[in-house]
Enzyme design. Structure first.
Site, PDB file in Angstrom:
ATOM      1  N   ALA A 128      53.448  19.178   4.899  1.00  0.00           N
ATOM      2  CA  ALA A 128      52.915  20.154   5.848  1.00  0.00           C
ATOM      3  C   ALA A 128      53.183  21.570   5.354  1.00  0.00           C
ATOM      4  O   ALA A 128      54.239  22.155   5.618  1.00  0.00           O
ATOM      5  CB  ALA A 128      53.526  19.927   7.229  1.00  0.00           C
ATOM      6  N   GLU A 366      45.468  20.910  -2.375  1.00  0.00           N
ATOM      7  CA  GLU A 366      46.529  21.112  -3.377  1.00  0.00           C
ATOM      8  C   GLU A 366      46.210  22.246  -4.351  1.00  0.00           C
ATOM      9  O   GLU A 366      46.521  22.185  -5.540  1.00  0.00           O
ATOM     10  CB  GLU A 366      46.829  19.795  -4.116  1.00  0.00           C
ATOM     11  CG  GLU A 366      47.540  18.822  -3.192  1.00  0.00           C
ATOM     12  CD  GLU A 366      47.951  17.537  -3.851  1.00  0.00           C
ATOM     13  OE1 GLU A 366      48.515  17.604  -4.959  1.00  0.00           O
ATOM     14  OE2 GLU A 366      47.723  16.479  -3.259  1.00  0.00           O
TER      15      GLU A 366
HETATM   16  N1  COS Z   1      57.219  26.226 -10.147  1.00  0.00           N
HETATM   17  C1  COS Z   1      58.380  26.875  -9.890  1.00  0.00           C
HETATM   18  N2  COS Z   1      58.425  28.152  -9.456  1.00  0.00           N
HETATM   19  C2  COS Z   1      57.249  28.789  -9.280  1.00  0.00           C
HETATM   20  C3  COS Z   1      56.016  28.182  -9.537  1.00  0.00           C
HETATM   21  C4  COS Z   1      56.023  26.853 -10.002  1.00  0.00           C
HETATM   22  N3  COS Z   1      54.875  26.212 -10.261  1.00  0.00           N
HETATM   23  N4  COS Z   1      55.021  29.066  -9.293  1.00  0.00           N
HETATM   24  C5  COS Z   1      55.612  30.188  -8.898  1.00  0.00           C
HETATM   25  N5  COS Z   1      56.964  30.030  -8.885  1.00  0.00           N
HETATM   26  C6  COS Z   1      57.953  31.051  -8.559  1.00  0.00           C
HETATM   27  C7  COS Z   1      57.711  32.302  -9.372  1.00  0.00           C
HETATM   28  O1  COS Z   1      58.363  32.208 -10.620  1.00  0.00           O
HETATM   29  C8  COS Z   1      58.279  33.380  -8.493  1.00  0.00           C
HETATM   30  O2  COS Z   1      59.686  33.346  -8.625  1.00  0.00           O
HETATM   31  P1  COS Z   1      60.560  34.729  -8.641  1.00  0.00           P
HETATM   32  O3  COS Z   1      60.372  35.317  -7.279  1.00  0.00           O
HETATM   33  O4  COS Z   1      61.938  34.259  -8.919  1.00  0.00           O
HETATM   34  O5  COS Z   1      59.973  35.584  -9.734  1.00  0.00           O
HETATM   35  C9  COS Z   1      57.950  32.899  -7.080  1.00  0.00           C
HETATM   36  O6  COS Z   1      57.802  31.466  -7.190  1.00  0.00           O
HETATM   37  C10 COS Z   1      56.689  33.514  -6.525  1.00  0.00           C
HETATM   38  O7  COS Z   1      55.630  33.194  -7.415  1.00  0.00           O
HETATM   39  P2  COS Z   1      54.253  34.031  -7.476  1.00  0.00           P
HETATM   40  O8  COS Z   1      54.570  35.490  -7.508  1.00  0.00           O
HETATM   41  O9  COS Z   1      53.429  33.463  -8.583  1.00  0.00           O
HETATM   42  O10 COS Z   1      53.606  33.680  -6.050  1.00  0.00           O
HETATM   43  P3  COS Z   1      52.208  34.068  -5.399  1.00  0.00           P
HETATM   44  O11 COS Z   1      52.462  34.436  -4.006  1.00  0.00           O
HETATM   45  O12 COS Z   1      51.473  35.021  -6.268  1.00  0.00           O
HETATM   46  O13 COS Z   1      51.453  32.643  -5.319  1.00  0.00           O
HETATM   47  C11 COS Z   1      49.876  30.908  -5.971  1.00  0.00           C
HETATM   48  C12 COS Z   1      50.949  31.975  -6.370  1.00  0.00           C
HETATM   49  C13 COS Z   1      48.563  31.516  -5.494  1.00  0.00           C
HETATM   50  C14 COS Z   1      49.667  30.167  -7.294  1.00  0.00           C
HETATM   51  C15 COS Z   1      50.441  29.949  -4.895  1.00  0.00           C
HETATM   52  O14 COS Z   1      50.535  30.565  -3.640  1.00  0.00           O
HETATM   53  C16 COS Z   1      49.617  28.667  -4.745  1.00  0.00           C
HETATM   54  O15 COS Z   1      49.749  27.729  -5.546  1.00  0.00           O
HETATM   55  N6  COS Z   1      48.716  28.602  -3.724  1.00  0.00           N
HETATM   56  C17 COS Z   1      47.959  27.398  -3.423  1.00  0.00           C
HETATM   57  C18 COS Z   1      48.719  26.582  -2.460  1.00  0.00           C
HETATM   58  C19 COS Z   1      48.258  25.180  -2.342  1.00  0.00           C
HETATM   59  O16 COS Z   1      48.127  24.474  -3.327  1.00  0.00           O
HETATM   60  N7  COS Z   1      48.004  24.762  -1.110  1.00  0.00           N
HETATM   61  C20 COS Z   1      47.595  23.426  -0.852  1.00  0.00           C
HETATM   62  C21 COS Z   1      48.609  22.762   0.009  1.00  0.00           C
HETATM   63  S1  COS Z   1      48.669  21.050  -0.181  1.00  0.00           S
HETATM   64  S2  COS Z   1      46.978  20.417   0.460  1.00  0.00           S
END
Ligand code: COS
Length: 382
Positions: A128, A366
């Protein structure tokens, strides 16, 4: 299904070990006997599929206990095989893994007790994360978790939650406020019978599966419900998605393989005027493009899975490439297969018509395709 035997030569690629080939063969045998399931009542079908996959032992692969390792190649092989036979069976399997992903990777021994039940098909799990105001932008999560003397109180709303309504437990992400944005979220294990948790709406979609909007009105959870450390929720969610995004690609791959098989059977049918559709070079060109997309998707998926299984701490870029390419390519392969079926392709109940609906959500959940592009672009620009 198409009369032709599927091309299984990919199993000889160096990504795989003998145990993977054995798993693929065992699941193929099981799937031929048990799938597709009766989908008349979606909830009942999913519960039945979880129980059956648990009893047959395949759900063991959906999680890992201490001392074991989640094998991403096995997850992908299972998803592609199930999706080729029955996308709802793939859904039922996949959610047991995604739902318990945070527990498998970060759970305490107490939380891991749930794994015994989810891996036996005796409990259904859900992930969730999404909210009405936070889909792609997870850092905007608004559901709150406040400290109480004995633990935590959660309030807010989650939506598009797969297995919502039939799950026995949810892994839920909420704002605990250690910092603004991504650094202020935490993950919790929330049993479905928690007081204050309700299903606000069941959501119908083009390819039916259990889906719901959840309301949390001051849900009280004990301290032991916290997964990982406070403030680590965003990274936990992303780590789980890194593991499971290649498996979404694998599900799309299974659907694309099925569509290619259906198309090959169709173009081999004798035509009233003599010959077959496969005699036409323009049709052969389409078949070539479909086969190329299937193999390219498989290479990206098993590259990502193999890399994780070799012990990589992060496969963010590989996972995003596998998910983006495989889901987009599968949509194209299925669309072409439908086109080659002519009017029969849009007939309700035909295999390609069902695949056309089944594939669509995979480009969204996802992490939508444009989110994967953001992730890939960041990695190449870094
Ligand atoms: N694994 C581990 N850590 C991660 C990571 C990963 N794959 N991706 C990002 N992080 C960490 C970053 O390193 C950063 O850490 P620090 O604060 O220590 O520097 C922190 O998390 C924030 O990362 P970032 O700045 O890249 O975050 P954003 O808010 O820009 O978000 C996206 C990035 C858009 C890629 C993310 O929000 C995402 O994947 N969104 C889609 C969500 C999704 O898949 N929803 C579906 C739900 S399931 S149906």
């Amino acid at each position: 299904m198409g009369t032709r035997k599927m091309d299984k030569s990919f199993l000889d690629w160096p990504f795989f070990e003998a145990r993977h080939r054995e798993l693929a063969a065992a699941l193929e045998d099981w799937s031929v006997k048990h799938l597709p399931a009766d989908h008349g009542d979606t909830d009942a079908a999913c519960k039945g599929l979880v129980a059956a996959l648990g009893q047959a032992g395949f759900l063991r692969h959906s999680g890992a206990n201490e001392g074991e390792r989640l094998d991403v190649r096995s997850l992908c092989l299972i998803r592609e095989t199930l999706a080729r036979h029955d996308p709802l069976a793939d859904f039922a399997f996949a959610m047991q893994g995604l739902g318990m992903g945070a527990v498998t990777l970060f759970g305490t021994p107490g939380q891991r007790k749930w794994l015994e039940r989810t891996r036996a098909g005796q409990a259904i799990s859900a992930f969730a994360l999404t909210e009405p105001g936070a889909g792609s932008d997870v850092a905007s999560t608004a559901t709150t978790a406040e400290r109480t003397p004995g633990g935590w109180r959660l309030s807010g709303e989650k939506t598009y939650i797969s297995n919502g309504g039939i799950a026995d437990l949810y892994v839920i992400f909420a704002r605990t406020g250690e910092a603004p944005g991504a650094r202020g979220l935490s993950a919790f294990l929330m049993p479905a019978d928690s007081t204050g948790l309700s299903v606000a709406e069941r959501i119908e979609v083009i390819a039916p599966h259990p889906l719901a909007r959840l309301k949390l009105a001051g849900v009280e959870l004990p301290e032991a419900a916290l997964i990982g450390q406070p403030g680590e929720g965003f990274k936990i969610a992303m780590s789980v998605l890194d593991v499971f995004r290649p498996t979404v690609g694998a599900a799309a791959l299974g659907m694309a393989r099925r569509a290619l098989d259906e198309a090959l059977a169709r173009v081999a049918l004798p035509r009233a005027g003599g010959g077959t559709l496969a005699d036409y070079q323009i049709v052969q060109g389409h078949l070539a493009d479909m086969a190329l997309k299937v193999d390219a998707a498989a290479l990206l998926i098993y590259r990502a899975a193999w890399t994780k299984d070799q012990g990589a701490t992060r496969i963010t870029r590989e996972a995003a490439m596998a998910k983006l390419y495989a889901t987009e390519a599968a949509q194209e392969v299925i669309d072409t297969a439908l086109q080659l079926h002519g009017g029969d392709g849009v007939r309700c109940g035909s295999t390609v018509e069902a695949l056309y609906r089944d594939i669509r959500a995979l480009r969204i959940y996802e992490g939508a395709s444009d989110v994967q592009r953001v992730v890939i672009a960041r990695s190449v620009l870094a």
